[in-house]
Scaffold this motif. Structure first.
Motif, short mmCIF file in Angstrom:
data_model
loop_
_atom_site.label_atom_id
_atom_site.label_comp_id
_atom_site.label_asym_id
_atom_site.label_seq_id
_atom_site.Cartn_x
_atom_site.Cartn_y
_atom_site.Cartn_z
N SER A 21 15.90 -49.40 -1.99
CA SER A 21 17.10 -48.67 -2.27
C SER A 21 17.18 -47.40 -1.88
O SER A 21 18.12 -46.76 -1.42
N ILE A 24 17.93 -47.16 1.85
CA ILE A 24 19.14 -47.52 2.22
C ILE A 24 19.99 -46.08 1.92
O ILE A 24 20.87 -45.88 2.57
N GLY A 25 19.46 -45.47 0.90
CA GLY A 25 20.22 -44.15 0.47
C GLY A 25 20.28 -43.27 1.65
O GLY A 25 20.96 -42.53 2.03
N THR A 28 22.48 -44.33 4.77
CA THR A 28 23.76 -44.28 4.49
C THR A 28 24.10 -42.84 4.86
O THR A 28 25.14 -42.40 5.30
N SER A 197 24.69 -58.07 2.18
CA SER A 197 26.12 -57.36 2.25
C SER A 197 27.02 -56.93 1.36
O SER A 197 27.79 -56.08 1.22
N GLN A 198 26.88 -57.90 0.33
CA GLN A 198 27.93 -57.80 -0.85
C GLN A 198 27.43 -56.77 -1.70
O GLN A 198 27.93 -56.00 -2.42
N TRP A 199 26.15 -56.52 -1.49
CA TRP A 199 25.59 -55.45 -2.47
C TRP A 199 25.56 -54.27 -1.70
O TRP A 199 26.11 -53.17 -2.34
N HIS A 200 25.42 -54.28 -0.31
CA HIS A 200 25.57 -52.88 0.52
C HIS A 200 26.18 -53.39 1.71
O HIS A 200 25.22 -53.98 2.57
N ILE A 202 25.91 -51.91 4.77
CA ILE A 202 25.22 -51.70 5.91
C ILE A 202 23.98 -52.85 6.23
O ILE A 202 23.78 -52.84 7.28
#
Length: 331
Positions: A21, A24-25, A28, A197-200, A202
């Motif tokens: 997490s 990913i932050g 992004t 991909s549904q969660w994020h 990216i």
């Protein structure tokens, strides 16, 4: 009573979810949309090549790129068909819902058209998973598949488990059921990417499949261990580690291939874990990998992978023998 896949959430799994997490932050924030669009082509190629290579497809990254660009490729027709199908499936991934049986069957049809007779349909016969000449897993009987898949998709639709873990649990359970006559491995990896991909979004641009291919034996071992334990935690840990490594270790390589000179490809992007490793080594140049793992709260395999990357980028050097030598930090 609704079906609940057997899994145990360990501290290591929770730490991996937190690390992913956080990574990913950072990704992004650092990636502009234009860069993401330019990366998509490179990463789609690596995703397709990695997933197919696990199944024995021998096409190179250059050949997959040529197929994506619509160029003619001299290669076995079956392998070219597999690549074209996989490219089409990953292109269509945004139009599917992970918990819909109709979408799952449509995806299988797209992925396996021209390769198997039962493309887009659950298998009608029994199937075993082989390792050489040995049967390592006998899948449930064919007449049970629709019910088992219905229960698994219903669980995915209603679960409150974090999507990172849910994607791994679904992937394992899907491979255990082995619902199709062929293409189960590539479908499981495709559907995990869809769930992620549904969660994020990216995750469409992160070729986790390529890293799984690099650790193919460990991938199958994690599946076997989960089956033996009647608990898919070993597979969850393995896949979460692959996801984290795909984010942290592949980014600069992908950016260089895409011809992007700014941002995080300017050398290795150090993660908080990298900084922690380097600081601990500065404090004790004789520190062992096991001690680094203990003090950072990470798995030994994670520490070993990060040290390998730090050495490749000349930020870390081992001086002397493995047991009696010491580390040098070069920043």
């Amino acid at each position: 009573m609704a079906y609940q896949p057997p899994f145990t959430i360990t501290t290591e799994i929770l730490n991996l979810v937190a690390d992913i997490s956080e990574a990913i932050g950072r990704l992004t924030v650092e990636f502009e949309q234009e860069k993401l669009l330019r990366l998509r082509k490179v990463n789609r190629m690596r995703t397709v090549q990695g997933s197919l290579a696990i199944e024995g497809n021998t096409l190179s990254e250059a050949q997959i790129t040529a197929i994506i660009e619509g160029k003619r490729v001299i290669a076995p027709p079956k392998e070219v068909q597999e690549a074209r199908n996989a490219i089409a499936a990953y292109e269509a991934i945004g139009s599917w819902q992970p918990s819909k049986s109709k979408d799952l069957l449509t995806a299988h049809q797209l992925l396996m058209t021209g390769l198997v007779e039962e493309a887009g349909r659950y298998r009608s016969q029994g199937v075993g998973v082989m390792s050489g000449d040995q049967v390592v897993h006998m899948a449930p009987q064919a007449d049970r598949v629709p019910k088992l898949m219905g229960e698994l998709l219903a669980w995915l639709r209603t679960t409150n488990v974090h999507p990172l873990m849910a994607s791994c649990i679904f992937h394992y359970e899907f491979e255990f059921i082995h619902p199709f006559a062929d293409g189960n491995g590539r479908m499981g990896r495709l559907w995990q990417t869809l769930i992620l991909s549904q969660w994020h979004p990216i995750f469409i641009n992160i070729p986790v499949e390529s890293l799984v291919h690099q650790h193919q034996e460990a991938y199958y071992l994690a599946i076997r261990n989960s089956t033996a334990q009647t608990d898919c935690s070993p597979f969850i840990r393995f896949m979460l580690q692959m996801i984290l490594d795909a984010i942290e270790e592949s980014t600069s390589h992908q950016l260089e291939n895409a011809g992007i000179s700014a941002g995080i490809n300017a050398g290795l992007k150090l993660s908080p874990l990298d900084h922690a490793i380097l600081e601990l080594i500065k404090a004790d140049r004789y520190i062992t990998n096991a001690t680094l793992a203990e003090q950072t709260g990470k798995a030994l395999s994670t520490i070993e992978r990060r040290i390998k990357k730090l050495k490749q980028h000349s930020l870390l050097k081992r001086v002397g023998a493995k047991k009696t030598g010491h580390w040098e930090v070069h920043l």
